[in-house]
Design a protein around this motif. Structure first.
Motif, PDB file in Angstrom:
ATOM      1  N   GLY A  39      13.254  69.784  14.693  1.00 39.96           N
ATOM      2  CA  GLY A  39      13.257  68.679  15.389  1.00 39.96           C
ATOM      3  C   GLY A  39      14.394  67.597  15.511  1.00 39.96           C
ATOM      4  O   GLY A  39      14.315  66.569  16.145  1.00 39.96           O
ATOM      5  N   TYR A  40      15.401  67.905  14.881  1.00 37.86           N
ATOM      6  CA  TYR A  40      16.561  66.967  14.483  1.00 37.86           C
ATOM      7  C   TYR A  40      17.804  67.966  14.367  1.00 37.86           C
ATOM      8  O   TYR A  40      17.574  69.151  13.935  1.00 37.86           O
ATOM      9  N   GLY A  41      18.965  67.134  14.520  1.00 40.13           N
ATOM     10  CA  GLY A  41      20.171  68.078  14.481  1.00 40.13           C
ATOM     11  C   GLY A  41      20.619  68.185  12.924  1.00 40.13           C
ATOM     12  O   GLY A  41      20.084  67.212  12.273  1.00 40.13           O
ATOM     13  N   PRO A  42      21.683  68.757  12.758  1.00 41.70           N
ATOM     14  CA  PRO A  42      22.260  68.975  11.519  1.00 41.70           C
ATOM     15  C   PRO A  42      22.872  67.935  10.885  1.00 41.70           C
ATOM     16  O   PRO A  42      23.563  66.826  11.792  1.00 41.70           O
ATOM     17  N   SER A  43      22.958  67.601   9.629  1.00 40.69           N
ATOM     18  CA  SER A  43      23.705  66.423   8.944  1.00 40.69           C
ATOM     19  C   SER A  43      25.228  66.399   9.185  1.00 40.69           C
ATOM     20  O   SER A  43      25.606  67.612   9.434  1.00 40.69           O
ATOM     21  N   GLN A  44      25.772  65.366   8.914  1.00 34.22           N
ATOM     22  CA  GLN A  44      27.319  65.481   9.201  1.00 34.22           C
ATOM     23  C   GLN A  44      27.921  65.025   7.748  1.00 34.22           C
ATOM     24  O   GLN A  44      27.147  64.422   7.046  1.00 34.22           O
ATOM     25  N   GLY A  45      29.383  64.956   7.753  1.00 33.73           N
ATOM     26  CA  GLY A  45      29.788  64.663   6.607  1.00 33.73           C
ATOM     27  C   GLY A  45      29.602  65.326   5.300  1.00 33.73           C
ATOM     28  O   GLY A  45      29.320  66.550   5.184  1.00 33.73           O
ATOM     29  N   ILE A  46      29.635  64.460   4.270  1.00 30.45           N
ATOM     30  CA  ILE A  46      29.592  64.927   2.757  1.00 30.45           C
ATOM     31  C   ILE A  46      28.306  65.739   2.604  1.00 30.45           C
ATOM     32  O   ILE A  46      28.217  66.597   2.220  1.00 30.45           O
ATOM     33  N   ALA A  47      27.308  64.979   2.810  1.00 32.10           N
ATOM     34  CA  ALA A  47      25.676  65.608   3.029  1.00 32.10           C
ATOM     35  C   ALA A  47      25.724  67.047   3.559  1.00 32.10           C
ATOM     36  O   ALA A  47      25.081  67.713   3.191  1.00 32.10           O
ATOM     37  N   ALA A  48      26.447  66.996   4.958  1.00 36.88           N
ATOM     38  CA  ALA A  48      26.610  68.332   5.557  1.00 36.88           C
ATOM     39  C   ALA A  48      27.019  69.369   4.580  1.00 36.88           C
ATOM     40  O   ALA A  48      26.397  70.436   4.489  1.00 36.88           O
ATOM     41  N   LEU A  49      28.076  69.303   3.853  1.00 33.06           N
ATOM     42  CA  LEU A  49      28.764  69.903   2.940  1.00 33.06           C
ATOM     43  C   LEU A  49      27.737  70.613   1.940  1.00 33.06           C
ATOM     44  O   LEU A  49      27.722  71.625   1.610  1.00 33.06           O
ATOM     45  N   PHE A  50      27.168  69.356   1.305  1.00 41.25           N
ATOM     46  CA  PHE A  50      25.999  69.744   0.212  1.00 41.25           C
ATOM     47  C   PHE A  50      25.065  70.652   0.590  1.00 41.25           C
ATOM     48  O   PHE A  50      24.818  71.614   0.128  1.00 41.25           O
ATOM     49  N   PHE A  51      24.407  70.035   1.753  1.00 44.27           N
ATOM     50  CA  PHE A  51      23.172  70.912   2.429  1.00 44.27           C
ATOM     51  C   PHE A  51      23.730  72.558   2.416  1.00 44.27           C
ATOM     52  O   PHE A  51      23.098  73.270   2.510  1.00 44.27           O
ATOM     53  N   GLN A  52      24.853  72.667   3.292  1.00 48.07           N
ATOM     54  CA  GLN A  52      25.373  73.846   3.664  1.00 48.07           C
ATOM     55  C   GLN A  52      25.524  74.902   2.585  1.00 48.07           C
ATOM     56  O   GLN A  52      24.984  75.807   2.721  1.00 48.07           O
ATOM     57  N   TYR A  53      25.706  74.445   1.333  1.00 49.07           N
ATOM     58  CA  TYR A  53      25.965  75.379   0.231  1.00 49.07           C
ATOM     59  C   TYR A  53      24.810  75.397  -0.617  1.00 49.07           C
ATOM     60  O   TYR A  53      24.594  76.013  -1.753  1.00 49.07           O
ATOM     61  N   GLY A  54      23.555  74.880  -0.313  1.00 46.11           N
ATOM     62  CA  GLY A  54      22.279  74.946  -0.956  1.00 46.11           C
ATOM     63  C   GLY A  54      21.951  76.198  -1.276  1.00 46.11           C
ATOM     64  O   GLY A  54      20.963  76.542  -2.215  1.00 46.11           O
ATOM     65  N   TYR A  55      22.372  77.256  -0.426  1.00 47.61           N
ATOM     66  CA  TYR A  55      22.044  78.785  -0.552  1.00 47.61           C
ATOM     67  C   TYR A  55      22.439  79.394  -1.812  1.00 47.61           C
ATOM     68  O   TYR A  55      21.864  80.357  -2.267  1.00 47.61           O
ATOM     69  N   LEU A  56      23.355  78.570  -2.775  1.00 46.38           N
ATOM     70  CA  LEU A  56      23.744  78.975  -3.898  1.00 46.38           C
ATOM     71  C   LEU A  56      22.689  78.991  -4.967  1.00 46.38           C
ATOM     72  O   LEU A  56      22.933  79.604  -6.107  1.00 46.38           O
ATOM     73  N   GLY A  57      21.792  78.145  -4.622  1.00 42.32           N
ATOM     74  CA  GLY A  57      20.621  78.401  -5.476  1.00 42.32           C
ATOM     75  C   GLY A  57      19.953  79.920  -5.649  1.00 42.32           C
ATOM     76  O   GLY A  57      19.672  79.984  -6.821  1.00 42.32           O
ATOM     77  N   VAL A  58      20.259  80.713  -4.802  1.00 41.48           N
ATOM     78  CA  VAL A  58      19.877  82.174  -4.671  1.00 41.48           C
ATOM     79  C   VAL A  58      20.516  82.791  -5.736  1.00 41.48           C
ATOM     80  O   VAL A  58      19.866  83.303  -6.707  1.00 41.48           O
ATOM     81  N   PRO A  59      22.044  82.795  -5.945  1.00 33.49           N
ATOM     82  CA  PRO A  59      22.660  83.308  -6.873  1.00 33.49           C
ATOM     83  C   PRO A  59      22.254  82.744  -8.022  1.00 33.49           C
ATOM     84  O   PRO A  59      22.462  83.600  -9.400  1.00 33.49           O
ATOM     85  N   ILE A  60      22.194  81.670  -8.155  1.00 34.27           N
ATOM     86  CA  ILE A  60      21.803  80.823  -9.603  1.00 34.27           C
ATOM     87  C   ILE A  60      20.521  81.342 -10.198  1.00 34.27           C
ATOM     88  O   ILE A  60      20.655  81.679 -11.407  1.00 34.27           O
ATOM     89  N   PHE A  61      19.613  81.697  -9.126  1.00 31.79           N
ATOM     90  CA  PHE A  61      18.198  82.031  -9.529  1.00 31.79           C
ATOM     91  C   PHE A  61      18.393  83.647 -10.249  1.00 31.79           C
ATOM     92  O   PHE A  61      17.901  84.057 -11.379  1.00 31.79           O
ATOM     93  N   PHE A  62      19.222  84.240  -9.536  1.00 33.66           N
ATOM     94  CA  PHE A  62      19.409  85.912 -10.005  1.00 33.66           C
ATOM     95  C   PHE A  62      20.256  85.980 -11.640  1.00 33.66           C
ATOM     96  O   PHE A  62      19.960  86.755 -12.263  1.00 33.66           O
ATOM     97  N   ILE A  63      21.098  84.885 -11.405  1.00 39.05           N
ATOM     98  CA  ILE A  63      21.727  84.721 -12.841  1.00 39.05           C
ATOM     99  C   ILE A  63      20.768  84.377 -13.985  1.00 39.05           C
ATOM    100  O   ILE A  63      20.680  84.911 -14.934  1.00 39.05           O
ATOM    101  N   LEU A  64      19.980  83.461 -13.563  1.00 38.69           N
ATOM    102  CA  LEU A  64      18.966  82.714 -14.509  1.00 38.69           C
ATOM    103  C   LEU A  64      18.089  84.140 -14.869  1.00 38.69           C
ATOM    104  O   LEU A  64      17.773  84.298 -16.149  1.00 38.69           O
ATOM    105  N   SER A  65      17.702  84.720 -13.950  1.00 36.99           N
ATOM    106  CA  SER A  65      16.801  85.999 -14.088  1.00 36.99           C
ATOM    107  C   SER A  65      17.421  87.168 -15.039  1.00 36.99           C
ATOM    108  O   SER A  65      16.604  87.726 -16.084  1.00 36.99           O
TER     109      SER A  65
END
Length: 360
Positions: A39-65
């Motif tokens: 219901g709202y658009g994507p964030s901009q600026g530094i926040a957008a960059l931080f959110f964009q790479y949040g999918y890195l949580g997945v490989p972190i999970f696999f390394i931890l596993s």
């Protein structure tokens, strides 16, 4: 991660929670908005960059596993290992999947109470019955169980810990061969070729932690890091977790791989974060239901709040608080007692038929 009679690494529980939180932010701040689901658009600026790479949580999970599985599978019977893994993941999955299923059916007017969908998701293989996942994040659990299955087989063969580095080398070889040459879908799924580098990183770090760093450890870390960079590049463009604004090139994905490995390595080899162990255990415990339950339910609630013209920051903050609270309730009120009950029943069943397991 708090196995009985084993060293406890509180840092890893904290990293696991932060990784789940980052994935949630990626969905609420980047992926969901780009897909028009919040219901709202994507964030901009530094926040957008931080959110964009949040999918890195997945490989972190696999390394931890990789690290955790090598740790908890030491000096344990294979049947006990696999039963422990089932008890660790499936009760929470059933509860969270059912909760998501009911909430989505209740909140989304376009959805009906599709019991076939719920039933098909019980064993994490809904596609075999022509149904989708209740929540898109479940695909990572399928890969986790493939990994557990290989560990179970190697434990049965009594080679897992004896030849761990050789096994890692062979796995990476298969991974590279399939990614670079074969491109076979079955091999990709059976050997988790795109994310083998992540699991191997964890396995190698565990082996180095138990022994000492040697040249083979360092070489395997470099090779698995390259493999992981290919996996992260793939993760950024696949349908489940698309990176809509900038599909990462190999340089970017390599930097991301180094950062992912570094985050876990600091947790394993660095100083213990000054936090009460009980609080770290709690964060680690709720990270799993948080990961399972946040995506689709969060999207629907965010859309409802947008219809009420709530500010996006306020809406996201409210949904995050609600999801964390729900995750805590699921863990404390449902997952723990159900897992305790199933553990006692499973222990009685297995021990009565395999008394030698009392010695393992």
């Amino acid at each position: 991660m708090k196995p009985e009679n084993r060293n406890y690494y509180p840092n890893l529980d904290i990293i696991r929670f932060l990784a789940a939180f980052w994935v949630m932010l990626a969905h609420y701040g980047h992926i969901g908005p780009y897909m028009g689901l919040t219901g709202y658009g994507p964030s901009q600026g530094i926040a957008a960059l931080f959110f964009q790479y949040g999918y890195l949580g997945v490989p972190i999970f696999f390394i931890l596993s990789g690290f955790v599985i090598a740790h908890v599978s030491t000096d344990i019977h294979p049947l006990r290992f696999i039963s422990n893994r089932i008890l660790r993941l499936m009760p929470a999955f059933w509860i969270c999947m059912t909760t998501s299923f009911l909430l989505i059916s209740l909140l989304d007017n376009a959805n009906i109470l599709n019991l076939k969908l719920w039933f098909a998701n019980l064993l994490l293989l809904p596609q075999t019955l022509g149904q989708p996942f209740v929540d898109g994040v479940y695909w990572t659990l399928v890969l986790e169980f493939v990994f557990y299955g290989w560990v179970f087989i190697l434990l049965l063969s009594d080679v897992f810990h004896k030849h761990l580095l050789k096994i890692c080398s062979i796995w990476l070889g298969i991974s590279f061969a399939n990614i670079m040459l074969l491109e076979n879908r079955i091999i990709e799924l059976v050997f988790i070729t795109y994310y083998a580098g992540a699991f191997v990183c964890g396995l190698v770090m565990w082996h180095a932690k138990q022994n000492r760093w040697t040249a083979p450890h360092a070489l395997l870390m470099v090779i698995s890091g390259v493999s992981l960079s290919l996996g992260i590049k793939h993760l950024g463009i696949q349908a489940q977790l698309p990176n809509f604004s900038n599909q990462p090139d190999l340089l970017v994905s390599t930097i991301c791989a180094i950062l992912s490995i570094g985050a876990v390595a600091i947790g394993i080899f660095g100083k213990i974060i000054p936090i009460k162990h009980s609080f770290a255990v709690m964060l680690g415990a709720i990270s799993y239901p948080l990961y399972l339950i946040h995506q689709e339910v969060g999207y629907i609630v965010l859309q409802k709040l947008a219809e009420l013209r709530l500010n996006p920051i306020q809406a996201v903050t409210l949904v995050i608080l609600l999801v964390i609270t729900l995750s805590y309730i699921v863990h404390q009120a449902c997952e723990k007692p159900i897992r305790r009950f199933l553990k006692s029943e499973m222990a009685y069943f297995v021990m009565s038929r395999f008394p030698r397991l009392n010695q393992s």
